[in-house]
Motif scaffolding. Sequence first.
Motif, short mmCIF file in Angstrom:
data_model
loop_
_atom_site.label_atom_id
_atom_site.label_comp_id
_atom_site.label_asym_id
_atom_site.label_seq_id
_atom_site.Cartn_x
_atom_site.Cartn_y
_atom_site.Cartn_z
N ARG A 389 28.30 -55.62 -4.04
CA ARG A 389 27.60 -56.06 -2.94
C ARG A 389 27.81 -57.52 -2.82
O ARG A 389 28.20 -58.14 -3.37
CB ARG A 389 26.07 -55.64 -3.20
CG ARG A 389 25.79 -54.07 -3.43
CD ARG A 389 24.38 -54.10 -3.93
NE ARG A 389 24.10 -54.89 -5.03
CZ ARG A 389 22.90 -55.72 -5.11
NH1 ARG A 389 21.76 -55.26 -4.00
NH2 ARG A 389 22.76 -56.18 -6.18
N ALA A 463 20.42 -61.01 4.29
CA ALA A 463 21.02 -59.66 4.18
C ALA A 463 21.85 -59.36 3.02
O ALA A 463 22.60 -60.32 2.62
CB ALA A 463 22.02 -59.63 5.64
N TYR A 465 24.39 -56.44 1.86
CA TYR A 465 25.49 -55.36 2.16
C TYR A 465 26.10 -54.66 1.05
O TYR A 465 26.64 -55.45 0.03
CB TYR A 465 26.59 -55.89 3.18
CG TYR A 465 27.38 -54.63 3.66
CD1 TYR A 465 27.01 -53.55 4.46
CD2 TYR A 465 28.94 -54.64 3.06
CE1 TYR A 465 27.76 -52.65 4.69
CE2 TYR A 465 29.76 -53.75 3.56
CZ TYR A 465 29.19 -52.68 4.24
OH TYR A 465 29.98 -51.54 4.66
N ARG A 470 27.29 -48.44 2.53
CA ARG A 470 27.46 -49.19 4.00
C ARG A 470 26.10 -49.18 4.61
O ARG A 470 25.99 -49.41 5.82
CB ARG A 470 28.19 -48.15 4.46
CG ARG A 470 29.84 -47.91 4.19
CD ARG A 470 30.72 -47.29 5.19
NE ARG A 470 30.31 -45.80 5.14
CZ ARG A 470 29.51 -45.35 5.85
NH1 ARG A 470 28.92 -45.73 7.13
NH2 ARG A 470 29.32 -43.80 5.91
N HIS A 471 25.32 -49.48 3.56
CA HIS A 471 23.97 -50.00 4.13
C HIS A 471 23.72 -51.53 4.06
O HIS A 471 24.14 -52.24 3.06
CB HIS A 471 22.96 -49.37 3.35
CG HIS A 471 22.41 -48.00 3.98
ND1 HIS A 471 21.36 -47.58 4.73
CD2 HIS A 471 23.13 -46.79 3.61
CE1 HIS A 471 21.35 -46.43 5.11
NE2 HIS A 471 22.37 -45.66 4.39
N CYS A 472 23.31 -52.12 5.16
CA CYS A 472 22.88 -53.38 5.12
C CYS A 472 21.15 -53.75 5.39
O CYS A 472 20.70 -53.19 6.28
CB CYS A 472 23.58 -54.36 6.15
SG CYS A 472 23.31 -56.01 6.44
N MET A 474 18.33 -56.49 5.61
CA MET A 474 18.09 -57.74 6.10
C MET A 474 16.49 -58.22 6.35
O MET A 474 15.88 -57.18 6.69
CB MET A 474 18.83 -58.18 7.15
CG MET A 474 18.58 -57.30 8.52
SD MET A 474 19.90 -57.72 9.83
CE MET A 474 21.22 -57.04 9.22
N ASP A 513 16.68 -51.94 7.58
CA ASP A 513 17.86 -51.26 7.18
C ASP A 513 18.69 -50.76 8.07
O ASP A 513 18.22 -49.97 8.82
CB ASP A 513 17.41 -50.48 5.87
CG ASP A 513 18.36 -49.78 5.34
OD1 ASP A 513 19.76 -49.90 5.63
OD2 ASP A 513 18.36 -48.92 4.07
N THR A 582 32.53 -55.79 7.99
CA THR A 582 32.21 -54.87 6.69
C THR A 582 33.50 -54.21 6.41
O THR A 582 34.24 -53.78 6.90
CB THR A 582 31.12 -54.20 7.08
OG1 THR A 582 31.59 -53.13 8.09
CG2 THR A 582 30.00 -54.90 7.45
#
Length: 721
Positions: A389, A463, A465, A470-472, A474, A513, A582
Amino acid sequence: MGTPDEASADSSASRRRAGRLRLDEDRAILDALFDQSPMGVAVFDTRLRLVRANPALERIHGIPNDQLLGHRIGEFLTGIDTDEIENRLTKVLETGLPVIGTEVRGRTPADPGRDHVWMTSSFALTDPDGNTSGVTDMITDITERHRSREHLTLLDAAATRIGTTLDVRRTAQELADVLVPRVADLATIDLLVGVAEGEEPQPPRAWPVALRLTARGVARPEIAEGLRRLGEVQEFPVSSPHAQALATGHPQLLPVIDADAEWIRNSPDPRTRILLARGTHSMMVVPLRARDTILGVVHLYRSASRPDAFEPDDLVFVQELATRAAVCVDNARRYTGERAATVTLQQSMLPRSVADQSAVEVAHHYRPARAQAGVSGCWFDVIPLSGARVALAVGDIPGTGIEAVACMGQICSAVRTLAQLDLAPDEVLARLDDMVPRLVEREHSTGSAAILEKLIGATCLYAVYDPVSRHCVMASAGHPPPLVLDPDGPVRFAELPSNQPLGQDDPVFEPHDLELAKGSVLALYTRSLLDAVGADPTVEERLRAIVARSPRSPDSLCRAVVGTVTPHLPAEDDLALLIARTRSLDAADVATWDLSCDPAAVAGARAHALRQVHQWGLGDLAFSTELIISELVTNAIRYGTPPIRLRLIRDRMLIIAVSDAGSTSPHIRRAATTDEGGRGLFLVAQCSRRWGTRYHPTGKTIWSEQSLTDVTPAGSVPPGR
């Protein structure tokens, strides 16, 4: 008693005697005026021919009066605008009205090398019958008074025109513009090397001394052409007036430049020779001294178009002007030096480069505020985290100057430290918010609280990632939301909850999210970008168009955004911009197994992991991987809470992660010789490049990273995705 006729005769005789007395008195006054008055007196007939002049006028003209009588003024004075004088005298003759206090400037044979200024007053002459018989001009030399007035006017102008900014070169140019053309035909401001860049001026220790041509004022194009051929830095020998002014701190006056002087013939600086060839004849060199420190020198030249030489009075005036200007130059130098140090300090805290990684491809840009403005405390960072990450952070400190940068250092250090604890974004901001008032309260006792008080009101966006999910996630502390561009979607601002800045007594920082498709673009920025958008509504449209049309190369996108925004940035704002595209890990590079709480599951976990390691071509890591998994899974079964999950990730590291729903954190310790256990985490640490624990809403994860360097054959590790 006499008869009436006798009385009348006596009265007439008395009037005649009184008239003769007045006439004698007038003649005596007029003779005294002509012979003794310091003012020049000229009497002209109706055809403007000189019919009488006093000795003072002869001293003014420098021509004997007997050679002037019967001639018009234009026939013997060529250095003065005689047409203007005769027009004035004609007007007095025609109207009979006096003209008082007219200034005339020019040169006469009495002093042909210097301009003079005279104050003139003209009166019509009338005879007893009231007819105009001529005109009188009374002339007073006011050259010194006029020069003093001009100098005072110029000093007043200099006070408003010099030092309008804190830029050394601009301040030097303002001084040159004041001097030319009112004092000289050419003025150059030469500073010691390094002064324009804010360095502390050092007195010359060796000769010849080098000076940097920092500003120039030129009244004649041919002189400017000669100067353009010179280099910016020139050397002057010790015998030159330039070096003497620097060495002694005393000005040098050369009313007439001797072309055969040794310092000209042997000087490595061709400036004086070039200027002599273009008609310069008189020179002054005045040191720029401020606070007992010499910063450089001011050179002034007069050329053929201005034949009068510099005089001691000119030198005194330029010294006073240079003294005032030197303080402005030194203030600008000090500010430039402090700003350079502040920018250097700030940029040393920002990441100069970001190592390539699997989570994101990044590009970044930092642009300091303009030279006249202070440096603010905006910052950004890219922090690798466990499990492949990455954390992206950007923030801003209110205010400018070294205090803001010092506060920025506090925030940056705290964010990097908290990031290594693998805390969630909202938790990172909550701990930052708790830290701010404690720092200020602590520093009140040391007297440095004024610096740290700038932390209150600081903004931050943090944030995290994850390229596997594939989730961010913040969270923001009063910072603007990032721009998001999905591969096939429109440009949008992330719907980030609006939270308070740091130190505002609001410890809740609600997270957001969002799931990002592979190749999505995140743009994190400081508030100055929004200020630029507000200054010109078309900027936002252009930004959206740039991002939408971009091939999503972070470098090209970063350059395009900066080029669009920079012209609209306020002078006092700097800009930090972080662009991240990303990436995601392929499913083939991630293996996950759910494990039961039965101790027998440890063997099965080892078997699954060993097959996967060999399938990835990482057989050389089989033994250490088996040992690490045995210890981590055993700890999870013995001390954790189900469900238990084992995950292997093949990235630039081989990552082993064991998760469970418990919150108990294991601690490494050194087991005694007689202990039967307690060596598990110690062995994990020995076999790992890094290891640690991170917490999440459903429990915790203990992770370990093993380096693939010199283990995996070239090409077997997937490239950055």
